[in-house]
Design a protein around this motif. Structure first.
Motif, PDB file in Angstrom:
ATOM      1  N   LYS A 195     -28.802  33.718 -22.793  1.00  0.00           N
ATOM      2  CA  LYS A 195     -27.884  32.994 -23.676  1.00  0.00           C
ATOM      3  C   LYS A 195     -28.594  32.601 -24.969  1.00  0.00           C
ATOM      4  N   LEU A 196     -29.843  32.136 -24.859  1.00  0.00           N
ATOM      5  CA  LEU A 196     -30.627  31.779 -26.039  1.00  0.00           C
ATOM      6  C   LEU A 196     -30.806  32.988 -26.958  1.00  0.00           C
ATOM      7  N   PHE A 197     -31.084  34.144 -26.359  1.00  0.00           N
ATOM      8  CA  PHE A 197     -31.270  35.365 -27.149  1.00  0.00           C
ATOM      9  C   PHE A 197     -29.999  35.716 -27.909  1.00  0.00           C
ATOM     10  N   TRP A 198     -28.870  35.756 -27.202  1.00  0.00           N
ATOM     11  CA  TRP A 198     -27.633  36.183 -27.857  1.00  0.00           C
ATOM     12  C   TRP A 198     -27.147  35.152 -28.870  1.00  0.00           C
ATOM     13  N   ALA A 220     -55.964  24.807 -51.399  1.00  0.00           N
ATOM     14  CA  ALA A 220     -56.631  23.576 -51.831  1.00  0.00           C
ATOM     15  C   ALA A 220     -55.616  22.466 -52.071  1.00  0.00           C
ATOM     16  N   ALA A 221     -54.433  22.838 -52.517  1.00  0.00           N
ATOM     17  CA  ALA A 221     -53.370  21.860 -52.744  1.00  0.00           C
ATOM     18  C   ALA A 221     -52.044  22.472 -52.300  1.00  0.00           C
ATOM     19  N   GLY A 222     -51.195  21.660 -51.722  1.00  0.00           N
ATOM     20  CA  GLY A 222     -49.884  22.140 -51.310  1.00  0.00           C
ATOM     21  C   GLY A 222     -49.875  22.742 -49.913  1.00  0.00           C
ATOM     22  N   MET A 223     -48.747  23.323 -49.560  1.00  0.00           N
ATOM     23  CA  MET A 223     -48.550  23.889 -48.230  1.00  0.00           C
ATOM     24  C   MET A 223     -49.296  25.213 -48.084  1.00  0.00           C
ATOM     25  N   PRO A 224     -49.576  25.622 -46.855  1.00  0.00           N
ATOM     26  CA  PRO A 224     -50.268  26.897 -46.639  1.00  0.00           C
ATOM     27  C   PRO A 224     -49.436  28.083 -47.132  1.00  0.00           C
ATOM     28  N   ALA A 225     -50.129  29.151 -47.506  1.00  0.00           N
ATOM     29  CA  ALA A 225     -49.466  30.420 -47.795  1.00  0.00           C
ATOM     30  C   ALA A 225     -49.359  31.206 -46.497  1.00  0.00           C
ATOM     31  N   VAL A 226     -48.276  31.948 -46.339  1.00  0.00           N
ATOM     32  CA  VAL A 226     -48.054  32.728 -45.120  1.00  0.00           C
ATOM     33  C   VAL A 226     -47.870  34.192 -45.518  1.00  0.00           C
ATOM     34  N   THR A 227     -48.536  35.087 -44.801  1.00  0.00           N
ATOM     35  CA  THR A 227     -48.565  36.504 -45.174  1.00  0.00           C
ATOM     36  C   THR A 227     -48.129  37.400 -44.020  1.00  0.00           C
ATOM     37  N   ASN A 228     -47.979  38.677 -44.353  1.00  0.00           N
ATOM     38  CA  ASN A 228     -47.728  39.742 -43.365  1.00  0.00           C
ATOM     39  C   ASN A 228     -46.451  39.540 -42.562  1.00  0.00           C
ATOM     40  N   PHE A 229     -45.338  39.580 -43.238  1.00  0.00           N
ATOM     41  CA  PHE A 229     -44.012  39.461 -42.628  1.00  0.00           C
ATOM     42  C   PHE A 229     -43.439  40.825 -42.234  1.00  0.00           C
ATOM     43  N   GLU A 230     -44.239  41.857 -42.237  1.00  0.00           N
ATOM     44  CA  GLU A 230     -43.725  43.219 -42.047  1.00  0.00           C
ATOM     45  C   GLU A 230     -42.956  43.410 -40.742  1.00  0.00           C
ATOM     46  N   HIS A 231     -43.217  42.562 -39.744  1.00  0.00           N
ATOM     47  CA  HIS A 231     -42.551  42.718 -38.443  1.00  0.00           C
ATOM     48  C   HIS A 231     -41.353  41.792 -38.275  1.00  0.00           C
ATOM     49  N   PHE A 232     -40.812  41.286 -39.388  1.00  0.00           N
ATOM     50  CA  PHE A 232     -39.665  40.373 -39.285  1.00  0.00           C
ATOM     51  C   PHE A 232     -38.502  41.088 -38.593  1.00  0.00           C
ATOM     52  N   ARG A 233     -37.695  40.308 -37.876  1.00  0.00           N
ATOM     53  CA  ARG A 233     -36.539  40.847 -37.155  1.00  0.00           C
ATOM     54  C   ARG A 233     -35.661  39.687 -36.724  1.00  0.00           C
ATOM     55  N   MET A 234     -34.486  39.980 -36.250  1.00  0.00           N
ATOM     56  CA  MET A 234     -33.636  38.956 -35.642  1.00  0.00           C
ATOM     57  C   MET A 234     -34.061  38.776 -34.191  1.00  0.00           C
ATOM     58  N   ASP A 235     -34.359  37.532 -33.825  1.00  0.00           N
ATOM     59  CA  ASP A 235     -34.851  37.281 -32.475  1.00  0.00           C
ATOM     60  C   ASP A 235     -34.868  35.769 -32.236  1.00  0.00           C
TER      61      ASP A 235
END
Length: 340
Positions: A195-198, A220-235
């Motif tokens: 159910k959570l998946f659907w 050094a200042a601010g929020m972290p940077a986030v990289t490598n989103f190549e595997h993004f998907r709906m999940d």
């Protein structure tokens, strides 16, 4: 940098002042800031969607992400003379998140929760109807595949006349580890996880797909940077948190105090449902390292098994008790499987 790699950079409309090689990529100092030229296997169809996702996270939500850069021809991918595909992306002068530094880990978890609040297909691709190609798999599918491979390894080892220390150790511990794997699989097949998946698919929620400390840069200042989103998907978005939690806990011997702090940090930004917590706990409970070590053995040259593989297998069994104790204290999950 080799001549043909310099030719790749010439496909971009910017001045490259200097380059520095790292594993599988090049840092490039350009007149438009620091860039990263990296080999990629992303498809030409997926690359524009990656750009759209990251550019919106950057411009509309204010996140520092590695947005791809257009070539002179308006493409996101370019090829070297050897056929290798490259992508040039924005980069940041931060340091990699240190897994042994608690403050880094907690901030990385907060950043994941912030990003999850902005990750959905509808929010980022509202003008694109086709989304079925970017859907993850049912919760139990991956572990079922692992279970099948574990059975194959057992059958193979049983048929060997002369057995190594690794093979004896695997057979000695197979029944109890496989019993745990089966219990986890049965729970993941249950109504709540499906159910959570659907629901996640219906809401078109997106995941990063590879959220680990290597892909988080502390600034050094601010929020972290986030990289490598190549595997993004709906999940199920809790999949990202499970993966990050597992990677960190393996380095911290399943430290209950740190694990609790990580969950609290995430939930302070994005509260987890009961179903999401169960999903995380069940995925953590699966004997991942036992399967991974056995899989590595099965697909390797079995005539010579490194002593390191024996130690990895032994450690995977010993850590199972620590892990289940952790899960009972953090998630009140009790699978009632003897592991020692």
């Amino acid at each position: 940098m080799k001549e043909y790699e310099l030719e790749v950079l010439e496909q971009y409309d910017m001045e490259v002042k200097s380059t520095r090689r790292i594993r599988g990529a090049f840092f490039c100092d350009t007149n438009e800031g620091t860039m990263l030229l990296k080999e990629t296997k992303i498809s030409a169809r997926r690359a524009p969607l990656l750009y759209k996702l990251l550019s919106r996270l950057e411009t509309e939500a204010g996140f520092q992400v590695d947005t791809p850069v257009f070539t002179k021809n308006g493409e996101f991918l370019c090829a070297g003379r050897d056929g290798t595909k490259y992508m040039l992306k924005k980069w940041y002068a931060g340091r990699e998140c240190e897994v042994k530094r608690e403050a880094d880990i907690i901030e990385a978890v907060r950043q994941l929760a912030r990003i999850h609040r902005n990750l959905s297909w509808q929010r980022n691709f509202d003008d694109i109807e086709e989304s079925f190609s970017f859907v993850g798999r049912l919760p139990e599918e991956e572990v079922k595949r692992h279970n099948r491979e574990l059975r194959k390894v057992r059958a193979f080892i049983r048929n060997r006349v002369s057995k190594s220390d690794f093979e004896y150790l695997f057979l000695e511990n197979f029944e109890k580890m496989y019993a745990l794997a089966e219990k986890v699989t049965a729970r993941l097949e249950g109504e709540e996880c499906r159910k959570l998946f659907w629901e996640s698919i219906e809401k078109r929620l997106l995941v990063h797909g590879d959220y680990n400390y290597h892909n988080v840069l502390m600034m050094a200042a601010g929020m972290p940077a986030v990289t490598n989103f190549e595997h993004f998907r709906m999940d199920i978005q809790a999949q990202d948190l499970y993966y990050f939690l597992r990677k960190v806990m393996e380095k911290h011997q399943w430290d209950v105090c740190l694990g609790r702090k990580m969950l609290e940090a995430y939930q302070a930004v994005r509260p987890l449902t009961v179903s999401e917590k169960e999903y995380i706990a069940l995925n953590l409970a699966y004997p991942e390292k036992f399967w991974k070590t056995a899989s590595s053995y099965y697909h390797s040259n079995k005539a010579w098994i490194p002593e390191k593989s024996v130690e990895k297998l032994r450690l995977s069994v010993l850590q199972a008790e620590e892990k289940l104790d952790f899960l009972e204290k953090i998630f009140t999950l009790n699978l009632q499987v003897p592991v020692v």
